[in-house]
Design a protein around this motif. Structure first.
Motif, PDB file in Angstrom:
ATOM      1  N   LYS A  91       0.864  -1.182   0.000  1.00 35.33           N
ATOM      2  CA  LYS A  91       0.000   0.000   0.000  1.00 35.33           C
ATOM      3  C   LYS A  91       0.892   1.221   0.000  1.00 35.33           C
ATOM      4  O   LYS A  91       2.064   1.128   0.367  1.00 35.33           O
ATOM      5  N   GLN A  92       0.344   2.334  -0.429  1.00 37.96           N
ATOM      6  CA  GLN A  92       1.156   3.547  -0.489  1.00 37.96           C
ATOM      7  C   GLN A  92       1.594   3.942   0.911  1.00 37.96           C
ATOM      8  O   GLN A  92       0.736   4.261   1.728  1.00 37.96           O
ATOM      9  N   TRP A  93       2.842   3.885   1.296  1.00 36.28           N
ATOM     10  CA  TRP A  93       3.979   3.442   0.533  1.00 36.28           C
ATOM     11  C   TRP A  93       4.766   2.501   1.403  1.00 36.28           C
ATOM     12  O   TRP A  93       5.801   2.869   1.929  1.00 36.28           O
ATOM     13  N   MET A  94       4.235   1.338   1.591  1.00 37.52           N
ATOM     14  CA  MET A  94       4.923   0.376   2.441  1.00 37.52           C
ATOM     15  C   MET A  94       4.508  -1.044   2.079  1.00 37.52           C
ATOM     16  O   MET A  94       3.529  -1.270   1.374  1.00 37.52           O
ATOM     17  N   TRP A  95       5.295  -1.982   2.563  1.00 38.78           N
ATOM     18  CA  TRP A  95       4.959  -3.398   2.430  1.00 38.78           C
ATOM     19  C   TRP A  95       4.534  -3.905   3.802  1.00 38.78           C
ATOM     20  O   TRP A  95       5.311  -3.863   4.742  1.00 38.78           O
ATOM     21  N   LEU A 169       3.787   9.625  -5.083  1.00 42.15           N
ATOM     22  CA  LEU A 169       4.822  10.560  -4.668  1.00 42.15           C
ATOM     23  C   LEU A 169       5.996   9.926  -3.910  1.00 42.15           C
ATOM     24  O   LEU A 169       7.143  10.206  -4.181  1.00 42.15           O
ATOM     25  N   GLN A 170       5.677   9.053  -2.960  1.00 40.61           N
ATOM     26  CA  GLN A 170       6.736   8.507  -2.104  1.00 40.61           C
ATOM     27  C   GLN A 170       7.242   7.164  -2.611  1.00 40.61           C
ATOM     28  O   GLN A 170       7.828   6.398  -1.852  1.00 40.61           O
ATOM     29  N   HIS A 171       6.974   6.872  -3.885  1.00 34.22           N
ATOM     30  CA  HIS A 171       7.363   5.580  -4.438  1.00 34.22           C
ATOM     31  C   HIS A 171       8.817   5.228  -4.116  1.00 34.22           C
ATOM     32  O   HIS A 171       9.130   4.092  -3.759  1.00 34.22           O
ATOM     33  N   ALA A 172       9.683   6.234  -4.233  1.00 32.16           N
ATOM     34  CA  ALA A 172      11.114   5.960  -4.043  1.00 32.16           C
ATOM     35  C   ALA A 172      11.426   5.479  -2.634  1.00 32.16           C
ATOM     36  O   ALA A 172      12.436   4.825  -2.408  1.00 32.16           O
ATOM     37  N   THR A 173      10.556   5.800  -1.681  1.00 31.02           N
ATOM     38  CA  THR A 173      10.832   5.389  -0.300  1.00 31.02           C
ATOM     39  C   THR A 173      10.207   4.030   0.036  1.00 31.02           C
ATOM     40  O   THR A 173      10.339   3.552   1.148  1.00 31.02           O
ATOM     41  N   MET A 174       9.537   3.435  -0.937  1.00 29.34           N
ATOM     42  CA  MET A 174       8.853   2.168  -0.666  1.00 29.34           C
ATOM     43  C   MET A 174       9.862   1.024  -0.784  1.00 29.34           C
ATOM     44  O   MET A 174       9.867   0.269  -1.741  1.00 29.34           O
ATOM     45  N   GLN A 175      10.714   0.957   0.214  1.00 28.75           N
ATOM     46  CA  GLN A 175      11.773  -0.036   0.186  1.00 28.75           C
ATOM     47  C   GLN A 175      11.714  -0.888   1.429  1.00 28.75           C
ATOM     48  O   GLN A 175      11.137  -0.492   2.431  1.00 28.75           O
ATOM     49  N   GLY A 176      12.334  -2.013   1.352  1.00 34.47           N
ATOM     50  CA  GLY A 176      12.362  -2.876   2.519  1.00 34.47           C
ATOM     51  C   GLY A 176      13.536  -3.817   2.424  1.00 34.47           C
ATOM     52  O   GLY A 176      14.458  -3.596   1.645  1.00 34.47           O
ATOM     53  N   LYS A 177      13.488  -4.848   3.249  1.00 39.60           N
ATOM     54  CA  LYS A 177      14.587  -5.800   3.211  1.00 39.60           C
ATOM     55  C   LYS A 177      14.074  -7.211   3.450  1.00 39.60           C
ATOM     56  O   LYS A 177      13.043  -7.415   4.096  1.00 39.60           O
ATOM     57  N   ILE A 178      14.793  -8.159   2.882  1.00 45.68           N
ATOM     58  CA  ILE A 178      14.522  -9.564   3.138  1.00 45.68           C
ATOM     59  C   ILE A 178      15.657 -10.036   4.038  1.00 45.68           C
ATOM     60  O   ILE A 178      16.828  -9.917   3.671  1.00 45.68           O
ATOM     61  N   VAL A 179      15.316 -10.522   5.225  1.00 43.57           N
ATOM     62  CA  VAL A 179      16.346 -10.991   6.145  1.00 43.57           C
ATOM     63  C   VAL A 179      16.319 -12.522   6.146  1.00 43.57           C
ATOM     64  O   VAL A 179      15.349 -13.134   6.570  1.00 43.57           O
ATOM     65  N   VAL A 180      17.383 -13.103   5.603  1.00 47.38           N
ATOM     66  CA  VAL A 180      17.463 -14.562   5.532  1.00 47.38           C
ATOM     67  C   VAL A 180      18.267 -15.050   6.733  1.00 47.38           C
ATOM     68  O   VAL A 180      19.408 -14.635   6.939  1.00 47.38           O
ATOM     69  N   MET A 181      17.656 -15.915   7.550  1.00 46.27           N
ATOM     70  CA  MET A 181      18.309 -16.357   8.789  1.00 46.27           C
ATOM     71  C   MET A 181      18.463 -17.868   8.792  1.00 46.27           C
ATOM     72  O   MET A 181      17.713 -18.575   8.120  1.00 46.27           O
ATOM     73  N   ASN A 182      19.399 -18.371   9.589  1.00 45.31           N
ATOM     74  CA  ASN A 182      19.474 -19.823   9.717  1.00 45.31           C
ATOM     75  C   ASN A 182      18.349 -20.301  10.633  1.00 45.31           C
ATOM     76  O   ASN A 182      17.735 -19.508  11.343  1.00 45.31           O
ATOM     77  N   ALA A 183      18.089 -21.597  10.578  1.00 48.47           N
ATOM     78  CA  ALA A 183      16.875 -22.120  11.206  1.00 48.47           C
ATOM     79  C   ALA A 183      16.718 -21.743  12.688  1.00 48.47           C
ATOM     80  O   ALA A 183      15.653 -21.263  13.089  1.00 48.47           O
ATOM     81  N   PRO A 184      17.743 -21.926  13.530  1.00 47.52           N
ATOM     82  CA  PRO A 184      17.570 -21.568  14.951  1.00 47.52           C
ATOM     83  C   PRO A 184      17.296 -20.074  15.154  1.00 47.52           C
ATOM     84  O   PRO A 184      16.400 -19.709  15.939  1.00 47.52           O
ATOM     85  N   ASP A 185      18.041 -19.227  14.411  1.00 50.36           N
ATOM     86  CA  ASP A 185      17.807 -17.779  14.532  1.00 50.36           C
ATOM     87  C   ASP A 185      16.388 -17.434  14.121  1.00 50.36           C
ATOM     88  O   ASP A 185      15.716 -16.606  14.753  1.00 50.36           O
ATOM     89  N   TYR A 186      15.934 -18.087  13.067  1.00 51.60           N
ATOM     90  CA  TYR A 186      14.600 -17.789  12.570  1.00 51.60           C
ATOM     91  C   TYR A 186      13.543 -18.205  13.605  1.00 51.60           C
ATOM     92  O   TYR A 186      12.616 -17.446  13.892  1.00 51.60           O
ATOM     93  N   ALA A 187      13.729 -19.385  14.170  1.00 51.12           N
ATOM     94  CA  ALA A 187      12.785 -19.865  15.192  1.00 51.12           C
ATOM     95  C   ALA A 187      12.759 -18.890  16.368  1.00 51.12           C
ATOM     96  O   ALA A 187      11.695 -18.552  16.894  1.00 51.12           O
TER      97      ALA A 187
END
Ligand code: HEC
Ligand code: CU
Length: 299
Positions: A91-95, A169-187
């Motif tokens: 949605k404008q402007w986030m995930w 307008l704020q399209h350029a700020t619609m950024q994020g990150k994918i954080v890939v973790m190992n199984a224990p960290d993720y749990a």
């Protein structure tokens, strides 16, 4: 990587062609410049054999690239069975991100490494596009439909997520990150989010609150199909067509029920467009998915 190989092959092929054309151009420019005295007699007439040969050769080459590309495309767009599912609403402007366990985050997606992740995406306003350059995946998120994409990260780390569809307008700020973790960290991350209710449980509550259960659980006066085990089966519609009961189908049932009717039922399913947001629809979908297999006697 599958996409990289195709990309490099295309780049190399284009490079060879450009190099050949430019080399020939330069050679002839120099060799036949106006002051040069090289012989201009003995001209070669072009022959049909030659024309046909080079046309078929290049056509063949590009057809190989085409078939290869089509295969990669089919592979990218046919999700293998997923280990985990993540729900993303643009949605404008986030995930806005939700995990099956009910954990929510904004502009970040935490996922485990070496697992197939299926991303189910919806938009609340305009067209966005979910782009993770490092994973070579990009998919438009179009309002009014559900889109799915998948990936399997093979190393841990943080990767950029971008919106690549100009969405205001704020399209350029619609950024994020994918954080890939190992199984224990993720749990550990999952439990650290302090959630009490899974997505399906929240869906079950909505199912009661919006009166769905009034019609859809067996003992109601309205003749409505049981939703137990519906997910993943083929549904026969009144008009004779058949649809796979996937996320997009359930969304249509809830937000666009006038467009079709399940075979054998009266078109009594109310239209919930405007009453339920995309993330609520995703919760209801998670609930319906969690309902297990349908017993044959129900229908
Ligand atoms: C007034 C009764 C009524 C209510 C309330 C109702 N439904 Fe329905 N629903 C029906 C009927 C009748 C059908 C089958 C006919 C049709 O497709 O219109 C149906 C069809 C469906 C289907 C397709 C089922 C299949 O077998 O393919 C789904 C999914 C569904 N409803 C979900 C919901 C959800 C989620 C809600 C609450 C947000 C809801 N319904 C509220 C009556 C209702
Ligand atoms: Cu956007």
């Amino acid at each position: 990587m599958v996409v990289n190989n195709l990309y490099i092959a295309e780049l190399a092929l284009s490079g060879v062609i450009i190099a050949t054309v430019v080399a020939m151009m330069l050679t002839f420019c120099v060799r036949y410049r106006s002051v040069s005295t090289v012989s201009r007699s003995n001209r070669v007439e072009k022959t049909w054999h030659f024309e046909i040969a080079w046309t078929t050769a290049t056509l063949g080459l590009f057809l190989i690239i085409f078939v290869w590309g089509a295969q990669v495309y089919a592979w990218l767009y046919q999700p293998p069975p997923a280990d985990e599912e993540v729900y993303v609403v643009g949605k404008q402007w986030m995930w806005k991100v939700e995990h099956a366990g009910g954990q929510r985050e904004i502009n970040a997606v935490h996922v485990p490494v070496d697992k197939t992740i299926k991303v189910v995406m919806a938009s609340e306003d305009v067209i966005h596009s979910f782009f993770v350059p490092a994973f070579r995946i990009k998919h438009d998120v179009v309002p009014g439909t559900l889109e799915t994409i998948w990936f399997k990260a093979n190393k841990t780390g943080t990767f950029r997520l971008e919106c690549t569809q100009y969405c205001g307008l704020q399209h350029a700020t619609m950024q994020g990150k994918i954080v890939v973790m190992n199984a224990p960290d993720y749990a550990r991350w999952l439990t650290s989010q302090g959630v009490h209710e899974s997505l399906a449980e929240q869906g079950a509550e909505l199912f009661r609150a919006h009166g769905c259960s009034g019609c859809h659980n067996g003992n109601s006066t309205v003749h409505a199909p049981s939703l137990v085990g519906l997910f993943g089966t083929l549904v026969h519609l009144q008009d004779g067509s058949v649809r796979l009961a996937d996320e997009a189908y359930i969304r249509d049932c809830i937000l666009n029920p006038r467009s079709f009717t399940v075979a054998g039922y009266a078109p009594l399913m109310p239209d919930f467009a405007g009453q339920l947001g995309e993330d609520e629809v995703l919760k209801l979908t998670a609930y319906i998915k969690s309902l297990g297999r349908k017993q044959e006697s129900v229908r």
